[in-house]
Design a protein around this motif. Structure first.
Motif, PDB file in Angstrom:
ATOM      1  N   ASP A   1       0.733  -1.222  -0.146  1.00 53.72           N
ATOM      2  CA  ASP A   1      -0.082  -0.163   0.067  1.00 53.72           C
ATOM      3  C   ASP A   1       0.912   1.366   0.028  1.00 53.72           C
ATOM      4  O   ASP A   1       0.494   2.153  -0.434  1.00 53.72           O
ATOM      5  CB  ASP A   1      -0.865   0.132   1.185  1.00 53.72           C
ATOM      6  N   GLU A   2       2.171   1.304   0.577  1.00 52.15           N
ATOM      7  CA  GLU A   2       2.975   2.399   0.913  1.00 52.15           C
ATOM      8  C   GLU A   2       3.598   2.679  -0.632  1.00 52.15           C
ATOM      9  O   GLU A   2       3.900   3.800  -0.855  1.00 52.15           O
ATOM     10  CB  GLU A   2       4.059   2.177   1.645  1.00 52.15           C
ATOM     11  N   ALA A   3       3.716   1.807  -1.560  1.00 51.46           N
ATOM     12  CA  ALA A   3       4.260   2.094  -2.924  1.00 51.46           C
ATOM     13  C   ALA A   3       3.187   2.985  -3.657  1.00 51.46           C
ATOM     14  O   ALA A   3       3.532   3.835  -4.476  1.00 51.46           O
ATOM     15  CB  ALA A   3       4.366   0.846  -3.673  1.00 51.46           C
ATOM     16  N   PHE A   4       1.754   2.673  -3.313  1.00 53.55           N
ATOM     17  CA  PHE A   4       0.860   3.431  -4.029  1.00 53.55           C
ATOM     18  C   PHE A   4       0.916   4.843  -3.466  1.00 53.55           C
ATOM     19  O   PHE A   4       0.810   5.906  -4.136  1.00 53.55           O
ATOM     20  CB  PHE A   4      -0.545   2.984  -3.899  1.00 53.55           C
ATOM     21  N   GLN A   5       1.138   4.992  -2.181  1.00 54.97           N
ATOM     22  CA  GLN A   5       1.399   6.115  -1.403  1.00 54.97           C
ATOM     23  C   GLN A   5       2.327   7.045  -2.057  1.00 54.97           C
ATOM     24  O   GLN A   5       2.257   8.124  -2.436  1.00 54.97           O
ATOM     25  CB  GLN A   5       1.379   6.321  -0.062  1.00 54.97           C
TER      26      GLN A   5
ATOM     27  N   MET B   1       5.078  11.389  -5.194  1.00 55.38           N
ATOM     28  CA  MET B   1       6.374  11.561  -5.672  1.00 55.38           C
ATOM     29  C   MET B   1       6.445  11.152  -7.184  1.00 55.38           C
ATOM     30  O   MET B   1       7.436  11.510  -7.926  1.00 55.38           O
ATOM     31  CB  MET B   1       7.419  10.736  -4.926  1.00 55.38           C
ATOM     32  N   GLY B   2       5.505  10.592  -7.828  1.00 51.89           N
ATOM     33  CA  GLY B   2       5.688   9.964  -9.153  1.00 51.89           C
ATOM     34  C   GLY B   2       6.238   8.959  -9.034  1.00 51.89           C
ATOM     35  O   GLY B   2       6.898   8.387  -8.232  1.00 51.89           O
ATOM     36  N   VAL B   3       6.550   8.062 -10.331  1.00 55.43           N
ATOM     37  CA  VAL B   3       7.262   6.901 -10.197  1.00 55.43           C
ATOM     38  C   VAL B   3       8.034   6.702 -11.575  1.00 55.43           C
ATOM     39  O   VAL B   3       7.342   7.025 -12.476  1.00 55.43           O
ATOM     40  CB  VAL B   3       6.669   5.701  -9.712  1.00 55.43           C
ATOM     41  N   ARG B   4       9.269   6.106 -11.490  1.00 60.79           N
ATOM     42  CA  ARG B   4      10.064   6.159 -12.688  1.00 60.79           C
ATOM     43  C   ARG B   4       9.390   4.617 -13.436  1.00 60.79           C
ATOM     44  O   ARG B   4       9.447   3.661 -12.406  1.00 60.79           O
ATOM     45  CB  ARG B   4      11.507   6.028 -12.298  1.00 60.79           C
ATOM     46  N   GLY B   5       9.303   4.822 -14.626  1.00 54.80           N
ATOM     47  CA  GLY B   5       8.740   3.526 -15.153  1.00 54.80           C
ATOM     48  C   GLY B   5       9.655   2.256 -15.121  1.00 54.80           C
ATOM     49  O   GLY B   5      10.832   2.387 -15.355  1.00 54.80           O
ATOM     50  N   HIS B   6       9.361   1.143 -14.529  1.00 55.55           N
ATOM     51  CA  HIS B   6      10.018   0.089 -14.556  1.00 55.55           C
ATOM     52  C   HIS B   6       9.648  -1.154 -14.704  1.00 55.55           C
ATOM     53  O   HIS B   6      10.177  -2.093 -15.219  1.00 55.55           O
ATOM     54  CB  HIS B   6      10.672   0.048 -13.034  1.00 55.55           C
ATOM     55  N   HIS B   7       8.192  -1.383 -14.813  1.00 53.90           N
ATOM     56  CA  HIS B   7       7.453  -2.670 -15.178  1.00 53.90           C
ATOM     57  C   HIS B   7       7.096  -2.617 -16.489  1.00 53.90           C
ATOM     58  O   HIS B   7       6.655  -3.849 -17.035  1.00 53.90           O
ATOM     59  CB  HIS B   7       6.391  -3.090 -14.302  1.00 53.90           C
ATOM     60  N   TRP B   8       6.619  -1.584 -16.914  1.00 60.35           N
ATOM     61  CA  TRP B   8       5.863  -1.260 -18.303  1.00 60.35           C
ATOM     62  C   TRP B   8       6.590  -0.167 -19.024  1.00 60.35           C
ATOM     63  O   TRP B   8       7.199   0.537 -18.872  1.00 60.35           O
ATOM     64  CB  TRP B   8       4.380  -0.863 -18.024  1.00 60.35           C
ATOM     65  N   PRO B   9       6.107  -0.205 -20.531  1.00 57.32           N
ATOM     66  CA  PRO B   9       6.769   0.683 -21.292  1.00 57.32           C
ATOM     67  C   PRO B   9       6.036   1.860 -21.555  1.00 57.32           C
ATOM     68  O   PRO B   9       5.726   2.414 -22.612  1.00 57.32           O
ATOM     69  CB  PRO B   9       6.603  -0.252 -22.624  1.00 57.32           C
ATOM     70  N   PHE B  10       5.206   2.303 -20.556  1.00 60.39           N
ATOM     71  CA  PHE B  10       4.416   3.403 -20.630  1.00 60.39           C
ATOM     72  C   PHE B  10       5.115   4.771 -20.236  1.00 60.39           C
ATOM     73  O   PHE B  10       4.704   5.991 -20.399  1.00 60.39           O
ATOM     74  CB  PHE B  10       3.265   3.479 -19.494  1.00 60.39           C
ATOM     75  N   GLY B  11       6.522   4.757 -19.677  1.00 60.08           N
ATOM     76  CA  GLY B  11       7.254   5.731 -19.273  1.00 60.08           C
ATOM     77  C   GLY B  11       6.890   6.184 -18.033  1.00 60.08           C
ATOM     78  O   GLY B  11       6.494   5.371 -17.009  1.00 60.08           O
ATOM     79  N   ASN B  12       7.440   7.322 -17.302  1.00 57.12           N
ATOM     80  CA  ASN B  12       7.284   7.731 -15.863  1.00 57.12           C
ATOM     81  C   ASN B  12       5.827   8.047 -15.665  1.00 57.12           C
ATOM     82  O   ASN B  12       5.236   8.891 -16.367  1.00 57.12           O
ATOM     83  CB  ASN B  12       8.142   8.979 -15.573  1.00 57.12           C
ATOM     84  N   MET B  13       5.447   7.796 -14.302  1.00 55.21           N
ATOM     85  CA  MET B  13       4.208   8.335 -13.648  1.00 55.21           C
ATOM     86  C   MET B  13       4.514   9.893 -12.939  1.00 55.21           C
ATOM     87  O   MET B  13       5.091   9.791 -12.283  1.00 55.21           O
ATOM     88  CB  MET B  13       3.491   7.391 -12.848  1.00 55.21           C
TER      89      MET B  13
END
Length: 144
Positions: A95-99, A104-116
Motif C-alpha cells: 500500500d505504501e508503494a501506491f502512496q 512523488m511520481g514513479v519512474r517507469g520500470h515494469h511497463w513501457p509507458f514511461g514515468n508516472m
C-alpha cells in the motif's frame, strides 16, 4: 477595454480547458482511439459489492486515476498499466508503494509507458481509500 477583452479571453480559455479535461478524464471513454491508444489492457471481474471504504476509493479513483489507468483499473493501451494485475499484488507493491507513487511520481520500470507524474490534490487518506478499492478489485480477480 483591454481588461474586458482579457477577461473574455480568459473565460473562453477556461471553458476550452474544462471541455478538454472533461473529455480526457471521462472514465466511460475507454475505447481505443484512432491512434490505437486507450483500449483496456485486461478484462476483470467486478466484486459483488464494495466495502464502504472501497466505494469512497472508487469515487476518488474515477476523479484522479481513471483518465490514465482506465475504468476499474484495467489500464489503457499506450497510456498506463492496469492496476488489477499480478505485478501490483500486495506482496510486490504494498500500500505504501501506491502512496509514494501518488506523492512523488514513479519512474517507469515494469511497463513501457514511461514515468508516472505525481498526482496533485490527493491526501494520504484519499490514497488509502483508492488502495482499498484497487485491493478489492484485485481480490475479486484472484490477486491477493
Amino acid at each position: 477595454m483591454d481588461r474586458m477583452v482579457l477577461v473574455g479571453l480568459a473565460g473562453v480559455v477556461a471553458v476550452a480547458v474544462f471541455v478538454l479535461v472533461s473529455e480526457q478524464s471521462d472514465p466511460t471513454n475507454d475505447l481505443a482511439s484512432a491512434d490505437g491508444q486507450g483500449g483496456a489492457l485486461v478484462e476483470i471481474a467486478m466484486p459483488a459489492e464494495l466495502s464502504a471504504n472501497a466505494q469512497i476509493g472508487q469515487t476518488a479513483y474515477e476523479a484522479k486515476c481513471a483518465a490514465c489507468h482506465g475504468v476499474n483499473a484495467v489500464g489503457q493501451d499506450g497510456v498506463a498499466p492496469p492496476l488489477v494485475h499480478i505485478i501490483y499484488e500486495p506482496s510486490h507493491h504494498g500500500d505504501e508503494a501506491f502512496q509514494r507513487a501518488v506523492a512523488m511520481g514513479v519512474r517507469g520500470h515494469h511497463w513501457p509507458f514511461g514515468n508516472m507524474p505525481a498526482v496533485e490534490g490527493l491526501t494520504r487518506g484519499d490514497v488509502a481509500m483508492i488502495v482499498a478499492y484497487i485491493r478489492e478489485l484485485q481480490q475479486a480477480n484472484g490477486i491477493n
